[in-house]
Structures are given as C-alpha cells and as structure tokens.
Design a protein around this motif. Structure first.
Motif, PDB file in Angstrom:
ATOM      1  N   UNK B 422       0.910  -1.139  -0.128  1.00  0.00           N
ATOM      2  CA  UNK B 422       0.001   0.016   0.005  1.00  0.00           C
ATOM      3  C   UNK B 422       0.842   1.266  -0.118  1.00  0.00           C
ATOM      4  N   UNK B 423       0.078   2.318  -0.369  1.00  0.00           N
ATOM      5  CA  UNK B 423       0.926   3.605  -0.466  1.00  0.00           C
ATOM      6  C   UNK B 423       0.575   4.458   0.786  1.00  0.00           C
ATOM      7  N   UNK B 424       1.488   5.314   1.191  1.00  0.00           N
ATOM      8  CA  UNK B 424       1.141   6.068   2.462  1.00  0.00           C
ATOM      9  C   UNK B 424      -0.324   6.747   2.522  1.00  0.00           C
ATOM     10  N   UNK B 425      -0.602   7.046   1.508  1.00  0.00           N
ATOM     11  CA  UNK B 425      -2.041   7.779   1.677  1.00  0.00           C
ATOM     12  C   UNK B 425      -3.058   7.034   2.164  1.00  0.00           C
ATOM     13  N   UNK B 426      -2.939   5.701   2.076  1.00  0.00           N
ATOM     14  CA  UNK B 426      -3.964   4.720   2.325  1.00  0.00           C
ATOM     15  C   UNK B 426      -3.827   4.359   3.893  1.00  0.00           C
ATOM     16  N   UNK B 427      -3.013   5.042   4.579  1.00  0.00           N
ATOM     17  CA  UNK B 427      -2.781   4.916   5.978  1.00  0.00           C
ATOM     18  C   UNK B 427      -3.185   5.994   6.910  1.00  0.00           C
ATOM     19  N   UNK B 428      -3.738   5.743   8.159  1.00  0.00           N
ATOM     20  CA  UNK B 428      -3.888   6.875   9.076  1.00  0.00           C
ATOM     21  C   UNK B 428      -2.679   7.615   9.524  1.00  0.00           C
ATOM     22  N   UNK B 429      -2.914   8.634  10.369  1.00  0.00           N
ATOM     23  CA  UNK B 429      -1.669   9.206  10.785  1.00  0.00           C
ATOM     24  C   UNK B 429      -0.813   8.355  11.804  1.00  0.00           C
ATOM     25  N   UNK B 430      -1.252   7.588  12.580  1.00  0.00           N
ATOM     26  CA  UNK B 430      -0.620   6.690  13.472  1.00  0.00           C
ATOM     27  C   UNK B 430       0.118   5.480  12.646  1.00  0.00           C
ATOM     28  N   UNK B 431      -0.632   5.041  11.830  1.00  0.00           N
ATOM     29  CA  UNK B 431      -0.101   3.842  11.149  1.00  0.00           C
ATOM     30  C   UNK B 431       1.189   4.590  10.412  1.00  0.00           C
ATOM     31  N   UNK B 432       1.104   5.942   9.848  1.00  0.00           N
ATOM     32  CA  UNK B 432       2.119   6.127   8.924  1.00  0.00           C
ATOM     33  C   UNK B 432       3.366   6.424   9.847  1.00  0.00           C
ATOM     34  N   UNK B 433       3.120   6.770  11.179  1.00  0.00           N
ATOM     35  CA  UNK B 433       4.174   7.046  11.995  1.00  0.00           C
ATOM     36  C   UNK B 433       4.837   5.815  12.243  1.00  0.00           C
ATOM     37  N   UNK B 434       4.211   4.698  12.299  1.00  0.00           N
ATOM     38  CA  UNK B 434       4.794   3.274  12.672  1.00  0.00           C
ATOM     39  C   UNK B 434       5.634   2.891  11.517  1.00  0.00           C
ATOM     40  N   UNK B 435       5.105   3.367  10.145  1.00  0.00           N
ATOM     41  CA  UNK B 435       6.050   3.088   9.016  1.00  0.00           C
ATOM     42  C   UNK B 435       7.316   3.992   9.129  1.00  0.00           C
TER      43      UNK B 435
END
Lengths: 296, 531
Positions: B422-435
């Motif tokens: 998946x691409x970053x825009x498909x994630x929520x803010x918290x999930x992105x910070x996990x990435x």
C-alpha cells in the motif's frame, strides 16, 4: 477499480512492487488511455513500415490524374500533382512523429536535468541557471534556428535539436518549481538521513514526484512541436518537397481547401487523432503514476 | 432559556467512496455566559458541527441532512444568507486555530479589527478606531495606538491570536466559537491566551463554545463538556464530573491516554551512568549572512548515555530542531564538535565525516520526523520505503532476505504484512508514523533522533506510539533523543530531560528531579504554564 487494485496488492504482498508496475496495472484499467496508447502504437508501427506498406512512391506523380477525390485506386485521393495522398500521409507521419517525439525527448532530458539540478541545489546555482533560461526565453528563437540552419546546413537531425533546444525552457521551469517544494519535504530529509546520495535521492524520490505535471506538459509539447515543424517548413527551413510532413500537407491543403477538401481533411484528421490519443494517454499516465488518484 | 439549542443535527459528506456521515444526531445547548467544551479526536465531527452553525461548511460536498439550531428564535440552519450575515461576525464570532493564516497579511491589523464593526453598525471610522484601540489594550497589546497601524507579520504568534480575539469580540457577540485557538501556540503563550479568553468571557458574560482535541485545555476552560467520536456524542455533562468519573468506555480511554505520569519503572535507564555515547561540545549553529546573523544554537554542550532516552524540551524557535538536525548532518555546525563513541577507544567526529564514512555512520544514527504525512514519499509503497535502506546499506543478501526483513520490521511496529504494497495515503496518521519508525529501525541504528514524533497525532494514537517507542528502545537497546514541546509526553518517556531556550540549554537533569524541583527560572515558567 480501486477494489480490484487493493485485491491485487493484497495478493502479492510478499513481493515489493515498484511504482511502475502499479502504474502499468492502473493504466491498463483506464480504457480511454489504453485506446490512446493503441492509436499511438498503430501510427508508430505504420510509420516504421511505411516503405513496405505504402501503395505508391511518395514522389510518384500522375499528372494526368491531377487532384482526384478518394477512389478505389487512391483511397484518400490524390493531390494536384496526382500523387497518392495516403502514401504521402504515411511518409509525412514518419517525419511528424519523429520530430514530435525526438524533439520532445531532447527537451525532456535537458529540461528535467536542468530544472532538477537548479531546484535541488538552490541558492546561487539556481539563480544563475534560471537566469540563463530567462535569457534564452528572451532570444528570438526564429533567428536562432535560421542561424543554426545557415551555419550547419539543413538537416533533419538539426531540426530536432533546434526545436528541442527551445522547448526545454518551459519544461525546466515547471520541473524546478516542483523540485523546490519537494526538496523541503521531510521525506527528502529522511532519505538524506538514510544515507542516499544526492543522485539517488533525485532519481528515486524527486523525479517520480515531478512526473505528473511533466507528463501533462509532454502531451502538450508533442503537438506544438509538430506544428512548429510545419511552420518552419512553410518558411523553407524544415522539410522540403517532395518530402512531406503532416504539417506541410495541412498547410498545402488549406490553400486548396475549397476545391479539394480531402487534401485538408485527411491530414487534419491524422494530426487531431494523434493529439487526442496523446492527451488521453497523458491524463491516464498522470493518474496511473499518482497512487493517490482514485479516479478511473 | 438557552442561547443556542442544537437538535438532532446530522451532516453528510459526499465523497468518491460514497456518503460519509460526519455528524449524526448531535444535540446540545449553550446557555448565556457559559463555556461549552467539545473534545474529540480528528474526524470526530467537532469542528464540522460548529462550522455548520455559521454556514461555513462547503455544500456540496457537505449536506445538512437533519436537525435544527435555534439561536434566539432563528434557525441557523434554515436562515437565508441575508439573515446569516446579520448574525455571523456580529452576534456569533469565531476564533480560528492558526493565527498565521487567519489574518490577511496585506492589511493593517487595525483595519482588519474594525472591518466587522463597520460592516455591522453605522459607527464612524474614528469611533471604531477608538473602540478597537481600547479593545486591543484589553486583550493585552501594549502601545495599541501604534500597533493599530502595523501589519500582521510584525506580531508574534501569540500577539496575533490576541488580535484575532479582539477582532472576534469587537462587535460584542453573544456567542464565541473558538476552534482550537491555542493549538498552534507554545505552552507559555497558550496559558496566557486561555487566561485571556476566560477573563474576557467572565467580564463580558458571553457564551463560548470551545473546541479542542486537548483534554487538559478543555478541563481547564469548560463548564460543561461534550465528548465526540466519529460524529456521535459519546458523553456530555459537567466537566468536573466527566473527568472525575467518565461513564463511557471511549471517554475513559481518552482520559487514560493523557500522559500524566512519570516514566514507567520497567523502561527506566539502567545502563552505565558514566557513558559518553554521544558528546556535543560547544556546538553553535547560525543562519543567515554576516549582517543578519541568527544564532539558532549557541554554544551548547551535552552528553547522551548509551541506552537512555534524553528528552529535549523547548518552545518553537528555541533551537531544538537545529540541534537535532546537526547530529544527523542535515545542517552544518559552525563551531564545536559532535562525537559518537564507536567502542571503548574509538570516537567518531560526526561533523567532519565525508563520503563513505558519512554514509556508514548514517546507518548508526536515524531520525523520526514530526509530520507522518510529509515524511513518507507518496509514490513509494511501504515495502519499497522499508526495503530502500536495507538495500542501500547492504543489510540483506537477496530478495528473499529483504522480504523477510521488511515483513519482520512491519510486524515489530504493529503493521500487518498484507499492507506491504500500500501507499502512504492509504494509512492513518498513527499507522504512517509506525512506517516512519520502521524505516528508522531498518538499518539497526544505535541512536534515534525523534523530532516531535507524536505531536501530529491524536491522544489515543499518541499513547500507542509512545509505548511502542518505549518497547522498541528497550528490546533493541537503543539510545534516543526525544524532542518535544509537550512536557507531559517528555516526562512519560525520557530518563533525563534538557530544557532549551533561545539556543541554549538552560537546565538538564533526571526527568523526575527536573519536573519536581526545577532550578532555572525558564523551566519554572514552562512547568507553571502547564494546563
């Protein structure tokens, strides 16, 4: 489309896939863009195979026939010298497409490199590089091309180069503006911290993110280059008879439009079809390369 | 008789993926002179429900499906544009979040303040000006007559918010809607602005709807509180009662998520007290040219022990980000020395590294950025984002190895493996910070610089990310410099804390000692400003 893409992503989640693979998958789903792609491929293939496909020679005249309307022998009719229009259209397409693609490619390479370097390094380098672009913008390009032609003699290669050398200016500006904003983004800082070299950062993180506007601009550049070639030919600086290009055929067709409309209609149709195809393909590519675009 | 009565308000938004219910069946009242707090996380509908009262939501895509909002006998949701103009800016005013963008940069401050007054009354310009100057003084702007003529950029953030407040109050509204009015401000400024709003409200007896994601702010400001989640009202009632004894699970979870304790015993630093893992000696960083030199970091020295989490606290512009960027070589230092201990004997001077040696050291020091929306390349899948550092530093031998390492990393930070493409825009803010955390961990660094890693996140997500960081630091024996403006967060995560002000470290101590017995006056004022 979105759902199927998600499924597709989930299916292969254990392998990394590049943006390009995803883009191709998305492009495949866009029917209009694929149609555009097929039209372009068709024109390119026909152009390449023209010497074998063309029913007549491009300079074979049949003066007795004169300008004749489309018929079983001459599907698209003949011009005032009795030359087969379809043959001339096919040969003309070779030149037009070649000029269009080659000159755009030249402008693309120079423009992206110049704009990226200026935007990425910034500061004094940026100022100097962009002032050079401004100066070239201000230069009357016709004089520039005429000068080139006079000094080096007339050749097709020079024509590509000359047009490409003019068209890259706008490309460089577009790219530079994009890069300026991208360079300050945190993901670029993150890439620096990861240890990527500048060249790797430009290639992997900057260029994929500037492609959207660039591709749209390309689809506008190719037709404008084709028209520029027609203009130069009209002035006697481009293609010379008996050779032809779509632009030359159209400007010839305009002169006799009232008596022999097919001489304008068919070349015009060929050019418009190419432009439409390019536009659809361009829009499709822009969306395909942007993972955030959810439109079909 | 309530000033404002909202009944069964429901608002839908039409998006490409269908209709989304932003607010559903929300009812509340606001009485004269009281403060109603609306608290919720992003996407809870707290702002949308208030914006709809003033006709400020774009329609389409917005659509008010149902409901009434009676203000003094007028239904705000049905009123025509002419009626609304009489109410908006006159009887109901608004304060927006960002004082940097809510003032017109090309218009003198004074002009902007008197604009609503001239619009809504027949007052002469001179009278309006007099009133505006008096009000500016009331909101705490000294030398108001001169500052009246200035442009917004000549004011600091806190001063600008005072101007915005003056602008909202000049028409003597009966209801003031404040949407996150202090979120963009530093703690000490926040405390002043909150105090000001409270004072003005008491003096003028106006009703205030105070919207915030920050529970502490709501607790301090509101008489009654509404807790919202996903467009619904979860709980409403007396503020004290809600905070003391929340009845709903969601409210309980929200309140439990506020970091308000010392660092958990299990995660505290137990390593070598004399360690000099990272040493900064007399660092100075300056920006600008000779004429206009700004010293962001001024002669700072600091030692970080191996395995500890060092908190770095300060307000915006104090130099904490410049300092951290110099350690990862995003900015150059003008003076001083940064040393990273390699082993018992060898030390590396980071600022002098070049080429291959620099690249090799980058592997040891990684960074987590503040904004998870900007710190990930939008055109790279999670897999590629995580695989890039592995490939670059040759940490995986083949494609199979890369795949395994990426999937392990994702698992470690709590991401599901099937999300890899998946691409970053498909994630929520918290999930992105996990990435972003996973990316920093990919190269197995020894030191991580975390620059405000939870500031952009909702409070429940913030709690999750904080415990993830604590867990990862312990498991992997990481050393971390944790930068934040949020004192409570730093107290929860840091073993030692350094306080920065105007480019200098004014105090450094064990976190608990520092919080309980601050010695420096600036630290004291910071701690006192806590809500």
């Amino acid at each position: 489309m979105i759902d199927s893409l998600k499924e597709y992503q989930n299916l292969n989640f254990e392998q990394g896939r590049s943006l390009w693979q995803d883009a191709w998958y998305r492009l495949n789903k866009n029917k209009l863009a694929m149609l555009g792609l097929y039209v372009i491929i068709f024109f390119v293939v026909v152009s390449i195979l023209t010497p074998w496909l063309a029913p007549y020679g491009y300079e074979t005249q049949n003066l007795a026939l004169g300008a004749s309307a489309p018929s079983a022998q001459h599907w698209l009719g003949t011009d005032i010298h009795g030359r087969d229009l379809m043959t001339r259209l096919m040969y003309g397409g070779r030149i037009s497409l070649m000029v269009g693609f080659a000159a755009t490619a030249v402008s693309l390479v120079i423009g992206i490199l110049w704009g990226t370097i200026a935007g990425y390094i910034g500061g004094l380098t940026d100022t100097i590089m962009m002032r050079i672009v401004d100066i070239l913008y201000a230069l009357p390009f016709m004089i520039f091309i005429i000068l080139l032609m006079v000094v080096f003699g007339r050749s097709l290669l020079l024509l590509f180069l000359a047009i490409g050398l003019i068209e890259w200016l706008t490309m460089a500006r577009i790219v530079r503006t994009q890069v300026l904003t991208l360079r300050k983004q945190e993901f670029v800082s993150a890439a620096v911290v990861t240890g990527l070299s500048h060249w790797q950062i430009i290639r992997r993180h900057i260029i994929p993110n500037v492609l959207g506007p660039v591709i749209v601009y390309i689809t506008l550049t190719i037709p404008s280059v084709m028209l520029l070639e027609a203009f130069l030919s009209f002035l006697g600086l481009g293609i010379q008879p008996p050779q032809s290009s779509w632009g030359v055929l159209i400007s010839g067709g305009v002169e006799t439009m009232e008596e022999y409309p097919w001489l304008l209609v068919f070349p015009g149709l060929a050019l418009s079809l190419t432009l439409f195809a390019l536009n659809f393909l361009g829009d499709g590519l822009r969306d395909a390369l942007d993972p955030r675009a959810t439109r079909d | 008789m309530s000033l404002l009565t909202v009944n069964h308000l429901s608002i839908d938004f039409t998006t490409r993926d269908g209709t989304v219910s932003a607010v559903s069946d929300v009812s509340f009242t606001v009485d004269k002179g009281e403060t109603l707090g609306i608290v919720g996380e992003s996407g809870s509908g707290k702002s949308v429900s208030c914006y709809s009262l003033l006709g400020l939501i774009p329609m389409p895509p917005g659509h008010i499906k149902n409901g009434t909002a009676i203000f003094d006998g007028i239904d705000l949701l049905q009123a025509n544009e002419k009626t609304m103009r009489q109410i908006r800016g006159k009887r109901i005013s608004m304060i927006f979040q960002d004082p940097m963008t809510s003032l017109n940069p090309y218009m003198r401050v004074g002009q902007q303040i008197i604009e609503p007054l001239l619009q809504h009354s027949n007052m002469s310009k001179t009278a309006a000006k007099e009133k505006a100057i008096a009000l500016l003084e009331e909101v705490g702007i000294s030398d108001a007559a001169n500052r009246f003529q200035q442009y917004p950029h000549e004011f600091s953030g806190g001063m600008r918010q005072r101007v915005v407040i003056a602008m909202a109050l000049i028409t003597e509204p009966e209801l003031l809607i404040a949407d996150e009015p202090t979120t963009a401000l530093d703690v000490t400024i926040q405390a002043q602005i909150l105090e000001l709003i409270h004072e003005l409200q008491q003096r003028r007896n106006i009703a205030v709807i105070f919207i915030s994601h920050d529970l502490d702010v709501i607790k301090r400001m509101a008489d009654r509180t509404i807790v919202m989640e996903k467009g619904h009202i979860v709980e409403q009632g007396n503020t004290q009662a809600i905070f003391d004894a929340p009845t709903q699970a969601y409210t309980q979870k929200l309140i439990a998520s506020i970091p308000n304790s010392a660092k958990p015993e299990a995660y505290r630093f137990t390593g070598d007290q004399d360690s000099h893992f990272l040493t900064l000696n007399n660092i100075s960083i300056a920006y600008g040219n000779k004429k206009n030199l700004f010293k962001a970091v001024d002669n700072v020295s600091l030692t970080v022990k191996q395995g500890e989490i060092l908190g770095l606290v300060g307000e915006s512009g104090c130099g904490k980000t410049s300092l951290s960027h110099s350690i990862v070589r995003l900015v150059d230092i003008q003076q001083g020395e940064i040393c990273l201990q390699q082993d018992a004997l060898e030390k590396l001077s980071i600022a002098e590294l070049k080429g291959k040696a620099l690249k090799a050291t980058r592997k040891d020091i990684q960074m987590i950025f503040q904004d998870p929306y900007a710190s990930l390349n939008p055109r790279m899948t999670v897999f590629n984002t995580l695989a890039e550092p592995l490939r670059l530093h040759g940490l995986a031998s083949n494609a199979e190895d890369i795949k395994n390492k990426v999937l392990t990393l994702m698992q470690d930070v709590g991401l599901e493996a099937r999300w890899a493409n998946k691409y970053p825009h498909e994630f929520s803010g918290g999930q992105r910070q996990r990435i972003a955390i996973a990316r920093a961990l990919a190269v197995e660094p020894k030191l991580i610089i975390a620059d405000e890693p939870v500031s952009a996140l909702d409070v429940t997500i913030q709690a999750q990310i904080l415990s993830l960081l604590l867990k990862l630091c312990q498991e992997r024996q990481l050393t971390m410099i944790f930068i934040s403006h949020d004192l409570a967060v730093v107290r929860y995560i840091a073993d030692r804390t350094a306080v920065m002000n105007q480019g200098k470290i004014v105090e450094i101590n064990d976190t608990e000692s520092l919080y309980q017995n601050p010695s420096d006056p600036y630290t004291k004022s910071l701690l006192a400003a806590r809500v």
